[in-house]
Design a protein around this motif. Sequence first.
Motif, mmCIF file in Angstrom:
data_model
loop_
_atom_site.group_PDB
_atom_site.id
_atom_site.type_symbol
_atom_site.label_atom_id
_atom_site.label_comp_id
_atom_site.label_asym_id
_atom_site.label_seq_id
_atom_site.Cartn_x
_atom_site.Cartn_y
_atom_site.Cartn_z
ATOM 1 N N ASP A 60 37.619 33.923 55.887
ATOM 2 C CA ASP A 60 39.379 34.796 55.970
ATOM 3 C C ASP A 60 40.564 33.867 56.192
ATOM 4 N N ALA A 106 40.533 38.431 45.116
ATOM 5 C CA ALA A 106 41.166 39.078 46.528
ATOM 6 C C ALA A 106 40.956 40.571 46.211
ATOM 7 N N GLY A 156 39.053 42.114 48.830
ATOM 8 C CA GLY A 156 39.369 44.006 49.607
ATOM 9 C C GLY A 156 38.793 44.254 49.142
ATOM 10 N N SER A 178 35.733 44.679 51.830
ATOM 11 C CA SER A 178 36.277 44.495 53.162
ATOM 12 C C SER A 178 37.772 45.393 53.453
ATOM 13 N N ALA A 211 41.658 43.128 53.296
ATOM 14 C CA ALA A 211 42.579 43.970 52.275
ATOM 15 C C ALA A 211 44.174 43.887 53.201
ATOM 16 N N ARG A 212 43.786 44.630 54.532
ATOM 17 C CA ARG A 212 44.825 45.082 54.948
ATOM 18 C C ARG A 212 45.977 43.861 55.730
ATOM 19 N N MET A 247 45.163 40.588 54.032
ATOM 20 C CA MET A 247 46.159 39.831 52.711
ATOM 21 C C MET A 247 47.641 40.611 52.537
#
Length: 205
Positions: free
Chosen positions: A59, A114, A118, A121, A125-126, A128
């Motif tokens: 990650d 991405a 996202g 997961s 996403a948060r 990112m």
Amino acid sequence: MTTAADTPTRLTDRKHAAILDAAVAEFRAAGFEATTMDRIAAAAGVSKRTVYNHFPSKDALFLRILEEMFTRGVGGPDLAYRADRPLRAQLMELVEQKLRLLDDPHFVDLARVAIAAGLHSPELARQMLERLGDREEGITTWVRAAAADGRLKTPDPLFASHQLQSLVKGFAFWPQMSMGQPALDAAQQRQVAEGAVDMFIARYG
């Protein structure tokens, strides 16, 4: 992601760059879920332990790549606001730089990775969004400076910047990401850039 002009000289820096380049290739080819730190290590020609010494998790490695892609762009460093130049000419350069980023195959592939990652997961996403939000994007910085100079009339430069970029991405990003539309050609990019900039200046100039 590295070029001859910025090739690292220290061994640790060379390994770091090799890991990033290998990770980009693996994420593009296999997607987020199928890419492993073992695959990245093998592609980079380093041990898995070395990969973990540079990046604590997959990650973290993926977030680092996205951060660099989104903040560096493809057209070079961010263009600074200049009080002695016409607004339209400066905005056209900024938007054209954004369009080059959105048209870059590396960026497009990683953006797809991405988005897919996202969706599977929410926590990733948060992360990112948080990481990418830590650095103010070049267009936002420019809008903020122009507003502070009194040449743009907006109490919320961030909102205005997002509006401008939405006008661009509505033609040059989301149709390609979500509906498989072809990339814009040079004439279409010019049309999108001019339309977005003229609408923005009409509203905030």
